[in-house]
Design a protein around this motif. Sequence first.
Motif, mmCIF file in Angstrom:
data_model
loop_
_atom_site.group_PDB
_atom_site.id
_atom_site.type_symbol
_atom_site.label_atom_id
_atom_site.label_comp_id
_atom_site.label_asym_id
_atom_site.label_seq_id
_atom_site.Cartn_x
_atom_site.Cartn_y
_atom_site.Cartn_z
ATOM 1 N N VAL A 28 0.848 -1.199 -0.027
ATOM 2 C CA VAL A 28 -0.044 -0.098 0.135
ATOM 3 C C VAL A 28 0.951 1.278 -0.155
ATOM 4 N N LEU A 29 0.600 2.098 -0.980
ATOM 5 C CA LEU A 29 1.406 3.420 -1.141
ATOM 6 C C LEU A 29 0.604 4.580 -0.396
ATOM 7 N N ASP A 39 -3.867 3.352 -3.685
ATOM 8 C CA ASP A 39 -2.690 3.087 -4.556
ATOM 9 C C ASP A 39 -1.785 2.086 -4.005
ATOM 10 N N VAL A 40 -1.413 1.030 -4.753
ATOM 11 C CA VAL A 40 -0.605 -0.120 -4.412
ATOM 12 C C VAL A 40 0.158 -0.393 -5.441
ATOM 13 N N GLN A 41 1.390 -0.961 -5.125
ATOM 14 C CA GLN A 41 2.485 -1.254 -5.945
ATOM 15 C C GLN A 41 2.778 -2.670 -6.012
ATOM 16 N N ASP A 42 2.851 -3.227 -7.232
ATOM 17 C CA ASP A 42 3.094 -4.916 -7.334
ATOM 18 C C ASP A 42 4.538 -4.992 -6.903
ATOM 19 N N GLU A 43 4.332 -6.116 -5.826
ATOM 20 C CA GLU A 43 5.694 -6.645 -5.216
ATOM 21 C C GLU A 43 6.724 -7.121 -6.321
ATOM 22 N N LYS A 48 5.144 -0.120 -11.716
ATOM 23 C CA LYS A 48 3.795 0.057 -11.852
ATOM 24 C C LYS A 48 2.936 0.371 -10.456
ATOM 25 N N LEU A 49 2.174 1.714 -10.564
ATOM 26 C CA LEU A 49 1.372 2.127 -9.678
ATOM 27 C C LEU A 49 -0.240 1.688 -9.899
#
Length: 167
Positions: A28-29, A39-43, A48-49
Amino acid sequence: KFAANQGDQVAAKVTRTDENGSWILAYVLRFYPESETYDVQDEDDTSKLIRLPWNHVMRLSTGTEGWFEKGARVMAIFPETTSFYRAIISKQPAWTSGTSAEESAGGVGNAHKPRVKEVILKFEDDEDQESGKTPHRRVPSRYVIPLPQQYFYEDEDDVDLTAPNTV
């Protein structure tokens, strides 16, 4: 429902379908309370946002939840991937007593609660080609979560649709 916090590792649904692998491990950003979006970021792909509605983001397990039971249908990270797949808990998990906050993934509040450290399960569509048998796989409890419809269901949202008795 409890919002995931900035920096939390979560399961995030990144496709419009419910196919296996549509939920991925992400961070989680930011959470926007007014629109209930994240807004999440792929591990795996930090370039990618992804903006997602609240019901496409699930907090990971602390190992202290009561739904770790043999036969339970869950989603779990398939070993050596960052994607969640449907599975069934195939062996009754062993509960251990919590020891210290440092050892507990759930943080200080969960330090002395009984917890499950790993779960043994069988993934859907994971049959061995030669034997036709589905292997038991070990997954850390942190990466085993309920199916989305169980996670997001709330009793107070339930409506009694039965007609009242009229005589």
